[in-house]
Design an enzyme around this catalytic site. Structure first.
Site, PDB file in Angstrom:
ATOM      1  N   THR A  54      30.630  95.730  -1.466  1.00  0.00           N
ATOM      2  CA  THR A  54      31.490  96.703  -0.802  1.00  0.00           C
ATOM      3  C   THR A  54      32.825  96.016  -0.521  1.00  0.00           C
ATOM      4  OG1 THR A  54      31.729  98.211   1.088  1.00  0.00           O
ATOM      5  CG2 THR A  54      30.584  96.153   1.509  1.00  0.00           C
ATOM      6  N   GLY A  55      33.863  96.806  -0.309  1.00  0.00           N
ATOM      7  CA  GLY A  55      35.167  96.210  -0.048  1.00  0.00           C
ATOM      8  C   GLY A  55      36.168  96.576  -1.111  1.00  0.00           C
TER       9      GLY A  55
ATOM     10  N   THR B  90      30.053 105.969  -3.396  1.00  0.00           N
ATOM     11  CA  THR B  90      31.255 105.866  -2.556  1.00  0.00           C
ATOM     12  C   THR B  90      32.247 106.982  -2.869  1.00  0.00           C
ATOM     13  OG1 THR B  90      32.971 104.311  -1.820  1.00  0.00           O
ATOM     14  CG2 THR B  90      32.567 104.404  -4.168  1.00  0.00           C
TER      15      THR B  90
ATOM     16  N   SER C  33      32.967 108.069   3.940  1.00  0.00           N
ATOM     17  CA  SER C  33      33.199 107.142   2.839  1.00  0.00           C
ATOM     18  C   SER C  33      32.285 107.406   1.657  1.00  0.00           C
ATOM     19  CB  SER C  33      32.959 105.722   3.331  1.00  0.00           C
ATOM     20  OG  SER C  33      31.646 105.626   3.825  1.00  0.00           O
TER      21      SER C  33
ATOM     22  N   GLY D  44      37.541  97.102  -4.220  1.00  0.00           N
ATOM     23  CA  GLY D  44      36.938  97.114  -5.545  1.00  0.00           C
ATOM     24  C   GLY D  44      37.698  96.301  -6.579  1.00  0.00           C
TER      25      GLY D  44
ATOM     26  N   ARG E  86      42.232 106.759  -9.373  1.00  0.00           N
ATOM     27  CA  ARG E  86      41.807 105.374  -9.124  1.00  0.00           C
ATOM     28  C   ARG E  86      40.269 105.286  -9.047  1.00  0.00           C
ATOM     29  NH1 ARG E  86      38.601 102.492  -5.162  1.00  0.00           N
ATOM     30  NH2 ARG E  86      39.330 100.363  -5.105  1.00  0.00           N
ATOM     31  N   VAL E  87      39.722 104.288  -9.706  1.00  0.00           N
ATOM     32  CA  VAL E  87      38.289 104.009  -9.646  1.00  0.00           C
ATOM     33  C   VAL E  87      38.129 102.543  -9.264  1.00  0.00           C
ATOM     34  CG1 VAL E  87      36.177 103.803 -11.029  1.00  0.00           C
ATOM     35  CG2 VAL E  87      37.694 105.775 -11.350  1.00  0.00           C
ATOM     36  N   GLY E  88      37.209 102.259  -8.369  1.00  0.00           N
ATOM     37  CA  GLY E  88      36.996 100.871  -7.931  1.00  0.00           C
ATOM     38  C   GLY E  88      35.823 100.229  -8.639  1.00  0.00           C
ATOM     39  N   ASP E  89      35.175  99.327  -7.939  1.00  0.00           N
ATOM     40  CA  ASP E  89      34.061  98.571  -8.513  1.00  0.00           C
ATOM     41  C   ASP E  89      32.728  99.316  -8.459  1.00  0.00           C
ATOM     42  OD1 ASP E  89      34.201  98.421  -5.663  1.00  0.00           O
ATOM     43  OD2 ASP E  89      32.602  96.939  -5.719  1.00  0.00           O
TER      44      ASP E  89
ATOM     45  N   THR F 123      31.192 101.560   1.455  1.00  0.00           N
ATOM     46  CA  THR F 123      30.402 102.031   0.326  1.00  0.00           C
ATOM     47  C   THR F 123      28.953 101.844   0.717  1.00  0.00           C
ATOM     48  OG1 THR F 123      31.979 101.510  -1.413  1.00  0.00           O
ATOM     49  CG2 THR F 123      29.671 101.322  -2.014  1.00  0.00           C
TER      50      THR F 123
END
Ligand code: ASP
Length: 337
Positions: free
Chosen positions: A246-247, A213, A93, A249, A223-226, A195
């Site tokens: 974490t989780g 992450t 991850s 995003g 795609r980009v998360g938080d 993450t």
């Protein structure tokens, strides 16, 4: 047991015991009652230096604490601690060996923030294992906060980072298996994320944080998360404290989660109360489909008091404080499952 398997294995009657994890509380405010165990929290006052990180990453927290004990800065500790997990190919991850996007590309997101409010981030970074160190270079060597994609990769190479293939055989195999059905679920499952977020306070009382992450496994390309977004995946305010997420995003971004946790601490909440309130903001939304995704927060305040909370069971944090490096099972919102 790998973190992903850990989350997936919902048949464990007590994941904490199965893993040999501590039943100690995330919350370490002396005198309060731990809701997880219904016992009074030890009267041992929290101390600094302190290191806390999402999930079971004792090697990473050990490294960070070693730096702090030797008088090193919170910033150095958080970077070096995260690098341990980035280099760990077994962790699918983060960094090398991270699970790829749906097209087979491993793309990394990371950010770092110091006690002066300086920060740096990289998003959609390919071919460079230590995304957290590239984020630090962005912070220290450029007038910018965030570099993306090919620009971030080129910058890293100019800064002396060695490009390498981050897709390990194990991650390639997992991706090939996923491709058989290639079910793309825009909603994160409880088992397909992780993450490493780390928060540190050094002997001078200065706070830093970092988050790194490979993002949501088999995500859409681009795609980009938080995690690399300051305020969402991570926030540090040296007067108050710090938080990391974490989780899923997307849900963290919608509530600017880590900034929210820190602001709630500014208003007087303990780190534990602040994490719980930030989770409540997600699950209380009209039409929240929180049964389908996980979010977890960890937080620390200036005094070294800590907290963690998640939507679902099986979130944990590792904390190195008062000479103990322990994995701690998080309390969680959804007790109905
Ligand atoms: N928050 C990360 C993201 O959405 C993933 C994770 O924490 O597992 O990219």
């Amino acid at each position: 047991m790998k973190r992903r398997e850990f989350i997936k294995n919902t048949t464990l009657s007590s994941a904490g015991l199965a893993l040999g994890t501590s039943l100690a509380s995330c919350n370490n405010v002396p005198g309060e009652v731990d809701k997880n165990t219904s016992t009074a929290i030890s009267s041992e006052a929290p101390t600094i230096p302190v290191v806390l990180a999402t999930w079971h990453v004792e090697a990473a927290t050990t490294k960070a604490m070693e730096i702090l004990e030797n008088g090193g800065s919170a910033l150095d500790a958080v970077e070096q601690g995260c690098k341990i997990e980035e280099a760990n190919e077994k962790g699918q991850s983060v960094g090398k060996g991270g699970l790829p996007d749906r097209d087979g590309h491993v793309t990394l997101d990371a950010c770092i923030m110091d006690q002066n409010g300086n920060c740096g981030a990289v998003v959609y970074l390919k071919d460079i294992t230590h995304a957290v160190s590239v984020a630090r270079k962005v912070m220290e060597e450029t007038p910018h906060v965030m570099l993306a994609g090919e620009g971030a990769r080129q910058f890293a190479i100019e800064q002396g980072f060695k490009p390498e293939d981050l897709l390990t055989e194990a991650s390639k195999e997992a991706w090939n298996k996923w491709k058989v059905e290639a079910k793309y679920k825009p909603i994160i499952n409880i088992e397909n994320h992780d993450t490493i977020g780390m928060l540190t306070i050094d002997k001078q009382g200065n706070i830093s944080g970092a988050c790194t992450t490979s993002g949501l496994a088999y995500k859409m390309a681009g795609r980009v998360g938080d995690s690399p977004i300051i305020g969402s995946g991570l926030f540090v305010d040296n007067e108050i404290g710090a938080a990391v997420a974490t989780g899923l995003g997307e849900e963290v971004v919608k509530t600017v989660g880590s900034f929210l946790v820190v602001e709630l601490m500014r208003q007087g909440k303990t780190p534990q109360q602040a994490c719980e309130e930030a989770i409540r903001r997600i699950v209380d939304k009209p039409n929240s489909n929180y049964n389908n995704f996980q979010v977890g927060y960890i937080a620390v305040n200036k005094r070294g008091e800590t907290g963690c909370y998640s939507i679902h069971q099986y979130f944990s944090m590792t904390k190195f404080q008062n000479g103990k490096n322990e994995q701690i099972q998080s309390d969680f919102f959804n007790k109905e499952a």
